[in-house]
Write an enzyme that holds these catalytic residues in place. Structure first.
Site, PDB file in Angstrom:
ATOM      1  N   ARG A  22    -105.995 -15.617 -57.941  1.00 23.56           N
ATOM      2  CA  ARG A  22    -105.214 -16.795 -57.598  1.00 23.56           C
ATOM      3  C   ARG A  22    -105.800 -17.427 -56.345  1.00 23.56           C
ATOM      4  O   ARG A  22    -105.923 -16.758 -55.323  1.00 23.56           O
ATOM      5  CB  ARG A  22    -103.755 -16.404 -57.373  1.00 23.56           C
ATOM      6  CG  ARG A  22    -102.807 -17.545 -57.544  1.00 23.56           C
ATOM      7  CD  ARG A  22    -101.390 -17.085 -57.394  1.00 23.56           C
ATOM      8  NE  ARG A  22    -100.880 -16.398 -58.562  1.00 23.56           N
ATOM      9  CZ  ARG A  22     -99.628 -15.921 -58.646  1.00 23.56           C
ATOM     10  NH1 ARG A  22     -98.804 -16.054 -57.635  1.00 23.56           N
ATOM     11  NH2 ARG A  22     -99.218 -15.314 -59.740  1.00 23.56           N
ATOM     12  N   SER A 113     -98.302 -19.018 -61.452  1.00 17.35           N
ATOM     13  CA  SER A 113     -96.868 -18.733 -61.464  1.00 17.35           C
ATOM     14  C   SER A 113     -96.030 -19.828 -60.803  1.00 17.35           C
ATOM     15  O   SER A 113     -96.071 -20.971 -61.212  1.00 17.35           O
ATOM     16  CB  SER A 113     -96.627 -17.373 -60.818  1.00 17.35           C
ATOM     17  OG  SER A 113     -95.293 -16.983 -60.993  1.00 17.35           O
ATOM     18  N   HIS A 114     -95.340 -19.485 -59.739  1.00 18.96           N
ATOM     19  CA  HIS A 114     -94.393 -20.390 -59.089  1.00 18.96           C
ATOM     20  C   HIS A 114     -95.051 -21.179 -57.966  1.00 18.96           C
ATOM     21  O   HIS A 114     -94.379 -21.920 -57.262  1.00 18.96           O
ATOM     22  CB  HIS A 114     -93.248 -19.553 -58.518  1.00 18.96           C
ATOM     23  CG  HIS A 114     -93.778 -18.408 -57.713  1.00 18.96           C
ATOM     24  ND1 HIS A 114     -94.363 -17.312 -58.314  1.00 18.96           N
ATOM     25  CD2 HIS A 114     -93.889 -18.224 -56.383  1.00 18.96           C
ATOM     26  CE1 HIS A 114     -94.790 -16.483 -57.376  1.00 18.96           C
ATOM     27  NE2 HIS A 114     -94.515 -17.015 -56.196  1.00 18.96           N
ATOM     28  N   ASP A 277     -89.675 -20.603 -63.772  1.00 21.22           N
ATOM     29  CA  ASP A 277     -90.762 -21.005 -62.875  1.00 21.22           C
ATOM     30  C   ASP A 277     -91.949 -21.592 -63.630  1.00 21.22           C
ATOM     31  O   ASP A 277     -91.895 -21.830 -64.837  1.00 21.22           O
ATOM     32  CB  ASP A 277     -91.208 -19.816 -62.019  1.00 21.22           C
ATOM     33  CG  ASP A 277     -92.016 -18.806 -62.816  1.00 21.22           C
ATOM     34  OD1 ASP A 277     -91.756 -18.663 -64.021  1.00 21.22           O
ATOM     35  OD2 ASP A 277     -92.912 -18.160 -62.232  1.00 21.22           O
ATOM     36  N   ASP A 279     -94.795 -20.602 -64.885  1.00 26.79           N
ATOM     37  CA  ASP A 279     -95.314 -20.005 -66.114  1.00 26.79           C
ATOM     38  C   ASP A 279     -94.240 -19.333 -66.959  1.00 26.79           C
ATOM     39  O   ASP A 279     -94.554 -18.657 -67.940  1.00 26.79           O
ATOM     40  CB  ASP A 279     -96.435 -19.010 -65.788  1.00 26.79           C
ATOM     41  CG  ASP A 279     -95.933 -17.840 -64.951  1.00 26.79           C
ATOM     42  OD1 ASP A 279     -94.992 -18.037 -64.164  1.00 26.79           O
ATOM     43  OD2 ASP A 279     -96.481 -16.735 -65.090  1.00 26.79           O
ATOM     44  N   ASP A 281     -91.975 -16.878 -66.389  1.00 27.55           N
ATOM     45  CA  ASP A 281     -91.558 -15.478 -66.364  1.00 27.55           C
ATOM     46  C   ASP A 281     -90.380 -15.207 -65.436  1.00 27.55           C
ATOM     47  O   ASP A 281     -89.727 -14.178 -65.552  1.00 27.55           O
ATOM     48  CB  ASP A 281     -92.740 -14.526 -66.086  1.00 27.55           C
ATOM     49  CG  ASP A 281     -93.463 -14.841 -64.792  1.00 27.55           C
ATOM     50  OD1 ASP A 281     -93.098 -15.812 -64.117  1.00 27.55           O
ATOM     51  OD2 ASP A 281     -94.416 -14.101 -64.466  1.00 27.55           O
ATOM     52  N   ARG A 282     -90.098 -16.135 -64.526  1.00 19.57           N
ATOM     53  CA  ARG A 282     -88.974 -15.899 -63.614  1.00 19.57           C
ATOM     54  C   ARG A 282     -87.731 -16.652 -64.067  1.00 19.57           C
ATOM     55  O   ARG A 282     -87.829 -17.605 -64.825  1.00 19.57           O
ATOM     56  CB  ARG A 282     -89.322 -16.393 -62.210  1.00 19.57           C
ATOM     57  CG  ARG A 282     -90.464 -15.640 -61.592  1.00 19.57           C
ATOM     58  CD  ARG A 282     -90.681 -16.081 -60.157  1.00 19.57           C
ATOM     59  NE  ARG A 282     -91.691 -15.231 -59.542  1.00 19.57           N
ATOM     60  CZ  ARG A 282     -91.849 -15.081 -58.233  1.00 19.57           C
ATOM     61  NH1 ARG A 282     -91.059 -15.726 -57.403  1.00 19.57           N
ATOM     62  NH2 ARG A 282     -92.787 -14.293 -57.758  1.00 19.57           N
ATOM     63  N   LYS A 376     -92.327 -10.106 -67.386  1.00 20.38           N
ATOM     64  CA  LYS A 376     -90.954 -10.543 -67.210  1.00 20.38           C
ATOM     65  C   LYS A 376     -90.766 -11.840 -68.001  1.00 20.38           C
ATOM     66  O   LYS A 376     -91.736 -12.509 -68.331  1.00 20.38           O
ATOM     67  CB  LYS A 376     -90.628 -10.734 -65.742  1.00 20.38           C
ATOM     68  CG  LYS A 376     -91.552 -11.636 -64.983  1.00 20.38           C
ATOM     69  CD  LYS A 376     -91.374 -11.396 -63.484  1.00 20.38           C
ATOM     70  CE  LYS A 376     -92.387 -12.195 -62.696  1.00 20.38           C
ATOM     71  NZ  LYS A 376     -92.992 -11.415 -61.618  1.00 20.38           N
TER      72      LYS A 376
HETATM   73  C1  G1P Z   1     -94.291 -11.656 -55.783  1.00 19.10           C
HETATM   74  C2  G1P Z   1     -92.968 -10.953 -55.987  1.00 19.10           C
HETATM   75  C3  G1P Z   1     -93.127  -9.842 -56.995  1.00 19.10           C
HETATM   76  C4  G1P Z   1     -93.714 -10.402 -58.282  1.00 19.10           C
HETATM   77  C5  G1P Z   1     -95.000 -11.146 -57.981  1.00 19.10           C
HETATM   78  C6  G1P Z   1     -95.535 -11.832 -59.219  1.00 19.10           C
HETATM   79  O1  G1P Z   1     -95.231 -10.755 -55.277  1.00 19.10           O
HETATM   80  O2  G1P Z   1     -92.482 -10.437 -54.777  1.00 19.10           O
HETATM   81  O3  G1P Z   1     -91.874  -9.260 -57.223  1.00 19.10           O
HETATM   82  O4  G1P Z   1     -93.984  -9.367 -59.192  1.00 19.10           O
HETATM   83  O5  G1P Z   1     -94.753 -12.149 -56.998  1.00 19.10           O
HETATM   84  O6  G1P Z   1     -94.641 -12.765 -59.726  1.00 19.10           O
HETATM   85  P1  G1P Z   1     -95.594 -10.684 -53.720  1.00 19.10           P
HETATM   86  O7  G1P Z   1     -96.024 -12.065 -53.292  1.00 19.10           O
HETATM   87  O8  G1P Z   1     -94.343 -10.283 -53.010  1.00 19.10           O
HETATM   88  O9  G1P Z   1     -96.678  -9.654 -53.651  1.00 19.10           O
HETATM   89 ZN    ZN Z   2     -94.238 -16.675 -62.763  1.00 22.22          ZN
END
Ligand code: G1P
Ligand code: ZN
Length: 543
Positions: A22, A113-114, A277, A279, A281-282, A376
């Protein structure tokens, strides 16, 4: 169609994190950057000849361009077939579903992701293995090693493919099948969830708003909620995926989904509010007048999952990431099933799910899922909630309050200090670790330390050990603080501080969260010397 072998030089920063590689978009736009990484992934799929690969992403800026490159590299490297979502789209859970359903060797998911998208936003490439889950540590380490030693990549020279028309075409010796990104996922949900009960719920006047945040779940939510269940038009907000998510941060929490959140806390609130979110998954769940913390939502889903046909036989066990509140453990104890505690990151659930030790799992960061896929799944969580509301006939806010009355309430908050200096963050964590042994028994701001450690996980299935997964300090007063550094940030370091306190007295179930947690927050800051070490007096995000 000719395969070209292109000489390349390695980049040294292509180390996949917990959620793949990423980076900021301009990093991916460097010459050969994408080609190198995709070739490195492909090189780590030794059994790819004649196999199927799944490909799709959350639709953010670069998604289409990287789909085209990936197809051409796949065609030059012996895959028989690539299943790609129409428009290059596949939500993360749908990709997991398609990999499993079609027996694919794995999948490449394009997403950050988000995180925000667009030319100045983030992009990501993630590899999932044949079980549909994120590549385990050994595989990501091999991919990283390969990125360092790569001297060439193989690609077919061909014009870009039409990604918007369903059906099959050929690219060299490989078949490219453009599939409906929703169909397989919808069929799976139909098997698990009581669609008839939910359809009757909506027919009876139930109303909801689902905020797709201009990201990938728009087509899924529109097809299922409005299309199948007959929810009124306009149920799905921001339902068209956009390359920059409309300039928003597609993270379903009260800060970034504040329009939905504000609606749910207003007098005009429909019966349920939900969001997902970038993608898919949240998830975020909001009852009228009541935000449901992800940790509570997970516990409630575990308590009621048997009402959904896919879980009618009960749960074999459950798991939560370590920083997730212990509400889930209380439900597991009452059901007489095991509860596992894993490091942060979905991949740690994979072994437990594959071994059948757990049926349901989740994280405080708004991730909930089950053995139906190996990611998820935001929309799935919303559908299970709808299933519960349809079968019990109870309003969402009653379900939450009833849960607290039965199990007590885990007041919970997370403080994020984003983009802090990476060295300072390291010093802060080292400082905490150095103190751990002396903490038990210490009085701090009215609380007494009961235990303190740096979370170490021994995988019950393969015995692998993962160290340094977060410093946790529990207090005799039913409170806990966890500190860890984010593994998904793209700039500097992010310190996450998770703060919780359990209350079970009937007159202490509906207190202001900030009031209940204030003493614990103060102790958390003092113990880690957060202000002095990070130069921040306040967190950047409180959820
Ligand atoms: C964050 C969330 C974690 C999740 C991950 C991917 O990771 O805290 O629970 O699995 O995003 O979505 P972190 O940035 O805390 O390592
Ligand atoms: Zn995501």
């Amino acid at each position: 169609m000719s395969v070209t072998t292109v000489p390349t030089t390695p980049y040294d920063d292509q180390k996949p994190g917990t959620s793949g590689l990423r980076k900021k978009v301009p990093v991916f736009q460097q010459a050969r950057y994408v080609e190198n990484f995709v070739q490195a992934i492909v090189d780590c799929i030794p059994d790819r000849a004649g196999r199927t690969l799944v490909l799709g992403g959350d639709g953010r800026f670069l998604n289409r361009a990287v789909v085209q490159i990936t197809l051409k590299i796949a065609a030059a490297n012996g895959f028989a077939r690539v299943l790609v979502g129409r428009g290059g789209l596949l939500s993360t859970p749908a990709a997991s579903c398609v990999i499993r359903k079609h027996g694919a060797v794995g999948g490449i998911i394009l997403s950050a992701s988000h995180n925000p998208g667009g030319p100045d936003g983030d992009f990501g490439i993630k590899y999932n293995t044949a079980n549909g889950g994120p590549a385990p540590e050994g595989v990501t380490a091999a991919i990283y090693a390969r990125t360092r030693s790569l001297t060439e990549y193989r690609i077919v020279e061909a014009p870009d493919l039409d990604l918007d028309t369903l059906g099959e075409t050929r690219l060299g010796d490989m078949v490219v099948a453009v599939i409906d990104p929703v169909a397989d996922y919808l069929a799976l949900m139909h098997d698990l969830i009581d669609f008839d009960a939910i359809t009757r719920l909506f027919a009876g006047g139930f109303r909801m708003r689902f905020d797709a945040m201009s990201a990938v779940t728009g087509p899924y939510a529109t097809a299922i909620l409005e299309g199948v269940f007959g929810a009124e038009a306009g149920t799905v907000l921001n339902g068209t995926p956009r390359e920059d998510f409309g300039g928003h941060h597609p993270d379903p929490n009260p800060v970034h989904a504040h329009e939905l959140y504000d609606l749910m806390l207003s007098a005009r609130a429909p019966n349920l509010g939900a969001a997902s979110d970038g993608d898919g998954d949240r998830n975020m769940i909001v009852a009228p007048g009541l935000f449901v913390t992800p940790s509570d939502s997970l516990a409630i889903l575990a308590a009621y999952a048997h009402l959904a046909p896919g879980y009618a036989k009960g749960l074999s066990g459950v798991a939560r990431s370590m920083p997730t509140s212990r509400a889930l453990d209380r439900v597991a104890a009452s059901l007489g099933i095991p509860a596992y505690e894993t490091p942060t990151g979905w991949k740690f659930f994979g072994n437990l799910l594959d071994a059948g030790l757990i049926t349901l799992c989740g994280e405080e960061s708004a991730g909930t899922g089950s053995n139906h896929v190996r990611e998820k799944d935001g929309l799935w969580a919303v559908l299970i909630w709808l299933n519960i509301l349809a079968v019990t006939g109870r309003p969402a806010q009653d379900v939450v309050r009833g849960h607290w009355a039965t199990f007590g309430r885990d007041y919970y908050t997370r403080h994020d200090y984003e983009e802090i200096d990476a060295e300072a963050a390291g010093r802060l964590m080292d400082g905490l670790r150095a103190k751990l042994a002396g903490l038990p028994g210490t009085r701090l701001g009215g609380l007494t330390v009961a235990a303190a450690d740096d979370f170490r996980y021994v995988d019950p299935v393969d015995g692998s050990v993962t160290e340094q997964q977060g410093v946790r300090v529990t207090f005799a007063e039913d409170a806990r603080v966890v500190y860890r550094l984010s593994g998904t940030g793209t700039a500097g370091a992010t310190l996450r501080v998770y703060i919780e306190r359990y209350e079970s007295a009937p007159d202490r179930l509906e207190l202001p969260v900030a009031d209940v947690l204030a003493p614990v927050v103060a102790v958390a800051g003092e113990l880690a010397d957060i202000a002095a070490l990070t130069g921040r007096s306040e967190p950047s995000v409180i959820t």
